[in-house]
Motif scaffolding. Structure first.
Motif, short mmCIF file in Angstrom:
data_model
loop_
_atom_site.label_atom_id
_atom_site.label_comp_id
_atom_site.label_asym_id
_atom_site.label_seq_id
_atom_site.Cartn_x
_atom_site.Cartn_y
_atom_site.Cartn_z
N PRO A 185 0.77 -1.27 -0.09
CA PRO A 185 -0.09 0.15 -0.09
C PRO A 185 0.99 1.38 -0.04
O PRO A 185 0.41 2.33 -0.61
N ARG A 186 2.02 1.26 0.69
CA ARG A 186 2.72 2.41 0.84
C ARG A 186 3.36 2.80 -0.64
O ARG A 186 3.30 3.93 -1.05
N TRP A 188 2.11 1.92 -3.30
CA TRP A 188 0.92 2.51 -4.46
C TRP A 188 0.57 3.79 -4.22
O TRP A 188 0.38 4.58 -4.88
N LEU A 189 0.40 4.15 -2.81
CA LEU A 189 0.02 5.62 -2.35
C LEU A 189 1.00 6.54 -2.42
O LEU A 189 0.47 7.92 -2.67
N ALA A 190 1.98 6.30 -2.20
CA ALA A 190 3.14 7.38 -2.11
C ALA A 190 4.58 7.64 -3.10
O ALA A 190 5.15 8.48 -3.20
N TYR A 191 4.23 6.70 -3.84
CA TYR A 191 5.25 6.71 -4.93
C TYR A 191 5.01 6.49 -6.36
O TYR A 191 5.50 6.17 -7.46
N ASP A 192 3.66 7.15 -6.56
CA ASP A 192 3.13 7.14 -8.03
C ASP A 192 3.21 5.92 -8.77
O ASP A 192 3.49 6.03 -10.06
N SER A 194 1.30 2.48 -10.27
CA SER A 194 -0.02 1.94 -10.56
C SER A 194 -0.17 0.75 -9.72
O SER A 194 0.69 0.30 -8.76
N LEU A 195 -1.42 0.31 -9.40
CA LEU A 195 -1.77 -0.94 -8.36
C LEU A 195 -0.97 -2.15 -8.66
O LEU A 195 -0.40 -2.70 -7.77
N ALA A 198 2.93 -1.59 -8.12
CA ALA A 198 3.14 -1.66 -6.67
C ALA A 198 3.12 -2.99 -5.93
O ALA A 198 3.87 -3.27 -5.39
#
Length: 484
Positions: A185-186, A188-192, A194-195, A198
């Motif tokens: 999740p980190r 995916w959410l913090a490093y631009d 894609s799902l 990540a």
């Protein structure tokens, strides 16, 4: 009458002679067991086969992985050369982490999967085989000693042989799954990312971290995550858990709240590993705090985070978040020492193992105190354990010294760079000052041999010395050479 009796006696004698000849032909003397046969020699012949099988399987899987990496489907651009493919496959299977290519750039997803499978196979194979060897060592003792060992080391009881491989697989998948759930999740959410990117990156690095491989999809390892405790700390935890050893993990799961009930092996491993981790982390932070090329360029929180991460990685982790080649020589030397030490037995780490290091320290401490026996945690160490620790350490130091001399004489790199690379290969760590891709192909092949030797050597050597015991029927007069 007498003639008839003599004739019958001759026939019986000839018949007995023919029966004896047939028996000797069918059952040669070397295949018959006698009461005077050497049981130690028999056990040595039986138990030498697992080590040979491990060596054979290692090289067969290594060559298969090399062949697959050389196929066009495994490369993004041009195909890998034989040296590049062999080096990458060996590094993955030996869970070392040294690299001569940028895996994320040169390999296709198919190539990444090959590397991932080799890492998982190498990690599971090492833990399973080492654990089985521990059980086999228990088997070689007498019944009374066997019962004592089972009472002392419940993590490797004799009755658990059949379930060891299954337990290793379950423990590995559970820990890797937890690490994936923490870092995915980190990313995916913090490093631009894609799902899918990540998730893919999370799976690769979770498997690589737990198996202490140190291989990354990124050419700069985990530098892009510098200062991010939400990614670096789970990865560091995976490295610690994978390297500490399967027997210790099982015992901690059973009796985590009762340290007094732990086996001697678990107590030594936990105490020594904890001390080494703490010392390394503190010294790295202190020595690199003001280095503008490493920790000195970061804020205080990121310095501590990266310092803690690098304090864990030399114990066979292999990832880095700062430029290793820019570190101070004092930090590099400390890193070399920790890479040589390694982590727990029956785990995915390399080095001489912390139990070996602890035994050597205890021997020196007992000698300083003028004790004729070595005691630890209310137990007395057997002389065989001390001899094995000394032998393994001396052989490892010899391999490192000779290999460093060879590369120093044939390559243009400095002493620290060469020593660092050699110890990283022999200790199957994977940290590098950055010279591996710049080496000549023959030097890379030499490092490939060192990685394989560093992974295979301790297992086969430990197996050999554990089962090769010969009782002397005589002894010589005692003599004392001058020491020191």
């Amino acid at each position: 009458m007498m003639r008839t009796l003599a004739r019958a006696t001759g026939r019986v004698s000839r018949l007995l002679s023919e029966l004896g000849s047939a028996r000797r032909a069918l059952f040669p003397r070397r295949h018959r067991h006698s009461f005077n046969s050497d049981p130690v020699q028999h056990r040595k012949n039986v138990w030498s086969k697992p080590a040979r099988a491990f060596v054979l399987i290692f090289f067969v899987v290594d060559l298969i992985g090399t062949g697959l990496l050389m196929t066009p489907a495994a490369s993004e651009k041009e195909n890998l050369t034989f040296v590049e493919a062999l080096f990458t496959a060996t590094s993955a299977l030996a869970v070392c982490g040294l690299a001569v290519i940028d895996i994320g750039d040169r390999l296709t997803p198919f190539g990444d999967v090959i590397v991932l499978v080799l890492i998982q196979a190498g990690g599971l194979g090492i833990m399973t085989l080492a654990s089985l060897m521990g059980v086999a060592i228990i088997h070689r003792f007498s019944l009374r000693m066997e019962l004592n060992v089972q009472a002392e080391n419940r993590a490797l009881a004799v009755g658990q042989v059949r379930g060891i491989a299954t337990r290793v697989l379950k423990v590995s998948l559970i820990i890797e799954g937890v690490i994936l759930a923490l870092i995915f999740p980190r990313m995916w959410l913090a490093y631009d990312m894609s799902l899918w990117e990540a998730f893919y990156s999370g799976v690769f690095h979770a498997v690589s971290a737990f198996n202490n491989a140190g291989l990354s999809l990124y050419g700069d390892s985990l530098t892009r995550f510098s200062g991010d405790a939400f990614i670096l700390f789970p990865v560091a935890a995976a490295v610690i858990l994978g390297g500490i050893g399967f027997p210790v993990l099982i015992e901690l799961r059973r009796s985590f709240r009762t340290p007094h009930a732990w086996s001697l092996h678990t107590k030594i491993t936990i105490a020594t590993s904890g001390a080494l981790f703490l010392v390394t982390i503190v010294l790295v932070i202190i020595m690199e705090w003001n280095n503008p090329l490493t920790l000195g360029r970061l804020d205080w929180w990121a310095r501590i985070t990266d310092g803690v991460f690098h304090g864990v990685m030399p114990r066979s982790g292999g990832f880095n978040v700062v430029d290793i080649g820019s570190m101070n020589d004092s930090t590099l030397l400390l890193t070399v020492m920790m890479m040589f030490a390694g982590n727990g037995s029956a785990g995915t780490s390399g080095g001489i193992k912390v139990a070996t290091l602890a035994v050597l320290f205890l021997v020196v401490w007992s000698e300083i105190r003028a004790h004729d026996r070595v005691h630890v945690f209310g137990r007395r160490l057997a002389p065989e354990v001390i001899r094995q620790a000394l032998s393994l350490t001396f052989l490892s130091m010899t391999v490192v010294a000779i290999s460093t001399v060879i590369l120093l004489h044939t390559t243009p790199f400095t002493f620290m760079e060469t020593l660092f690379e050699v110890v990283s290969a022999v200790g199957v760590v994977g940290l590098s000052t950055g010279i591996t891709p710049d080496m000549e192909p023959w030097s890379q092949l030499f490092l490939t041999f060192l990685m394989a030797a560093g992974r295979i050597g301790p297992v086969t050597f430990a197996t050999a010395i554990a089962f090769r015991e010969r009782k002397r029927r005589y002894d010589f007069a005692e003599a004392r050479p001058i020491i020191g």
